[in-house]
Motif scaffolding. Structure first.
Motif, PDB file in Angstrom:
ATOM      1  N   SER A 227       0.824  -1.214   0.000  1.00  0.00           N
ATOM      2  CA  SER A 227       0.000   0.000   0.000  1.00  0.00           C
ATOM      3  C   SER A 227       0.854   1.258   0.000  1.00  0.00           C
ATOM      4  O   SER A 227       0.613   2.190  -0.777  1.00  0.00           O
ATOM      5  N   LEU A 228       1.844   1.297   0.885  1.00  0.00           N
ATOM      6  CA  LEU A 228       2.674   2.497   0.990  1.00  0.00           C
ATOM      7  C   LEU A 228       3.447   2.748  -0.293  1.00  0.00           C
ATOM      8  O   LEU A 228       3.531   3.886  -0.775  1.00  0.00           O
ATOM      9  N   SER A 229       3.996   1.692  -0.863  1.00  0.00           N
ATOM     10  CA  SER A 229       4.733   1.870  -2.118  1.00  0.00           C
ATOM     11  C   SER A 229       3.793   2.206  -3.270  1.00  0.00           C
ATOM     12  O   SER A 229       4.180   2.895  -4.226  1.00  0.00           O
ATOM     13  N   SER A 230       2.544   1.738  -3.193  1.00  0.00           N
ATOM     14  CA  SER A 230       1.588   2.019  -4.264  1.00  0.00           C
ATOM     15  C   SER A 230       1.141   3.470  -4.283  1.00  0.00           C
ATOM     16  O   SER A 230       0.637   3.940  -5.305  1.00  0.00           O
ATOM     17  N   VAL A 231       1.288   4.187  -3.153  1.00  0.00           N
ATOM     18  CA  VAL A 231       0.975   5.625  -3.169  1.00  0.00           C
ATOM     19  C   VAL A 231       1.815   6.315  -4.234  1.00  0.00           C
ATOM     20  O   VAL A 231       1.300   7.067  -5.080  1.00  0.00           O
ATOM     21  N   LEU A 359      -6.309  -6.285  -1.791  1.00  0.00           N
ATOM     22  CA  LEU A 359      -6.658  -5.239  -2.748  1.00  0.00           C
ATOM     23  C   LEU A 359      -7.412  -4.096  -2.083  1.00  0.00           C
ATOM     24  O   LEU A 359      -7.266  -2.934  -2.471  1.00  0.00           O
ATOM     25  N   PHE A 360      -8.224  -4.429  -1.070  1.00  0.00           N
ATOM     26  CA  PHE A 360      -8.948  -3.386  -0.344  1.00  0.00           C
ATOM     27  C   PHE A 360      -7.958  -2.407   0.290  1.00  0.00           C
ATOM     28  O   PHE A 360      -8.077  -1.191   0.141  1.00  0.00           O
ATOM     29  N   VAL A 361      -6.959  -2.953   0.994  1.00  0.00           N
ATOM     30  CA  VAL A 361      -5.995  -2.097   1.688  1.00  0.00           C
ATOM     31  C   VAL A 361      -5.109  -1.350   0.698  1.00  0.00           C
ATOM     32  O   VAL A 361      -4.925  -0.120   0.797  1.00  0.00           O
ATOM     33  N   THR A 362      -4.545  -2.069  -0.280  1.00  0.00           N
ATOM     34  CA  THR A 362      -3.597  -1.432  -1.202  1.00  0.00           C
ATOM     35  C   THR A 362      -4.273  -0.383  -2.076  1.00  0.00           C
ATOM     36  O   THR A 362      -3.666   0.653  -2.379  1.00  0.00           O
ATOM     37  N   ASN A 363      -5.502  -0.624  -2.462  1.00  0.00           N
ATOM     38  CA  ASN A 363      -6.154   0.334  -3.356  1.00  0.00           C
ATOM     39  C   ASN A 363      -6.753   1.523  -2.623  1.00  0.00           C
ATOM     40  O   ASN A 363      -6.745   2.634  -3.149  1.00  0.00           O
TER      41      ASN A 363
END
Length: 426
Positions: A227-231, A359-363
């Motif tokens: 999640s953090l890297s996906s920001v 996917l809920f958390v990362t998105n």
């Protein structure tokens, strides 16, 4: 099919199923990311701010995508994964086509909501199906092949979206690409329905299954790291074409072609390489599935930073272009090992639900905040930095790669304890 009954060497029909799932994932990311290359003409015609554009690229999609992902995973257990994926493809493709009819920020947001509704039923069931089809020793590579949908879909969406927008207009780009997904849907269904068996019957109520996943420490560390890297990952994917056009004075065509190639080449190399390396090293220790992406994230920071901040390393120079390909590759190394490790730390019957939680958390964090945060910071910096405000916002966001790496280093400490399947030599 459980881990114990999977063939050591899946046959060609299994590989065809994987390819068809990959094509659906390509459509997923084409429709999700096409807005990034069309952002500038849409901004000009609809008179939008960067924050509004970032909201359309993030929250407008991520809100319903994450809200419906967990219910969709539960429904997949009842109606069948292939049926759900087919229906989802039709819905999100039709919604993409509808975006081409938008005449305001509100109507475009409604179209993006529709894309999120459809895509909620696509990824988690696909990942669950792939884990059923491939044995543990090949799972990271299979997930890496499926994850090629990210660079292929993003790159093709950017290139063809830019071409259609430059040749006709941004509306034609949405309609043409959306209708292509609707046409492919029946081909996917009839090509994959024979693989739609479930791993095993689980008599545990859905609420109890959800509780046992919530107690899984590795699952949450994996999700937080991604999640953090996906920001910054989603922020770069959405805003880099605009950075090329604003700070480096690129045209729509040159920005779409250059960034499309960067995403295609770098993404494919990074995802396939990450899956292969993780499978090889993971045969000795499960910790490799977390350490490989952690190292890749830390190397991303100087690779992107040099191109964004060094005047002589612009994207249209040979050195700058090569650095961006390297950075894109490093930024997507995580996909194969992380998704494979996610499915290794839960029971086989929980994989679709675990993917939906992931996917809920990362998105909600990465996709929801990534493009919007960079756009809002750009608006704030515009008074002092003018055309370079967006470039400065994106550069500052690279700190999220360091935060993601820190989470995966912590994940490496818990993976061995939570691993459900013993490592298998390859």
């Amino acid at each position: 099919m459980t881990d114990q009954t999977q063939p050591a060497h899946p046959g060609w029909k299994t590989h065809i199923c994987l390819v068809l799932l990959l094509i659906v994932y390509v459509f997923n990311f084409v429709d999700r990311q096409i807005l990034s290359i069309l952002a500038q003409p849409i901004k000009a015609e609809l008179n939008l701010s960067d924050a509004q554009l970032g909201w359309l690229g993030g929250f407008a999609f991520a809100f319903v995508y994450t809200l419906l992902g967990i219910p969709a995973a539960m429904i997949a257990q009842r109606v069948g994964r292939v049926r759900l994926i087919t229906a989802a493809l039709i819905v999100w493709s039709a919604a993409t086509a509808a975006c081409g009819l938008a005449n305001s920020w509100i109507t475009l947001a409604l179209g993006r909501f529709g894309v999120g509704v459809g895509e909620a039923g696509g990824v988690a069931p696909s990942q669950s199906l792939i884990s059923d089809l491939y044995p543990p020793a090949q799972r990271a590579r299979a997930m890496a092949v499926f994850s090629l949908g990210v660079p292929l879909g993003s790159g093709l969406g950017i290139m063809f979206g830019g071409l259609l927008a430059a040749t006709f207009d941004w509306r034609h780009a949405f309609v043409t690409i959306g209708l292509a997904g609707v046409v492919f849907a029946p081909l996917f269904f009839f090509g994959t329905r024979r693989h739609d068996g479930q791993t095993q019957t689980d008599t545990v109520p859905a609420v109890d299954r959800l509780r046992r996943l919530i107690r899984n420490r590795s699952l949450w560390l994996i999700s937080l790291g991604a999640s953090l890297s996906s920001v910054i990952g989603y922020g770069l994917m959405f805003w880099l074409p605009s950075v090329f056009m604003r700070s480096f004075k690129a045209t729509l065509m040159s920005a779409s072609f250059s960034f499309g190639l960067i995403v295609l080449i770098g993404g494919a190399v990074g995802i396939l390489g990450g899956g292969f390396v993780a499978d090889r090293l993971g045969a000795k220790s499960p910790r490799a599935f977390a350490l490989v992406p952690a190292v890749a994230y830390l190397l991303c920071i100087p690779a992107y930073g040099l191109v964004l901040l060094m005047p002589g390393l612009a994207f249209d120079t040979a050195a700058g272009f090569a650095l961006l390909i390297l950075a894109q590759a490093l930024g997507l190394v995580w996909m194969g090992p992380v998704i494979a490790s996610l499915h290794h730390v839960v029971e086989p019957q929980d994989r679709a639900l675990a993917s939906a939680l992931f996917l809920f958390v990362t998105n909600i964090i990465g996709l929801g905040f990534g493009s919007w945060t960079m756009g809002a910071i750009s608006d704030y910096l515009s008074y002092n930095y003018a055309a370079n405000a967006l470039k400065m916002a994106v550069t500052g966001g690279l700190v999220f790669y360091a935060l993601g790496a820190g989470c995966f280093l912590m994940t490496a400490l818990t993976l061995k304890r939570d691993w459900k399947t013993a490592p298998i030599s390859v």
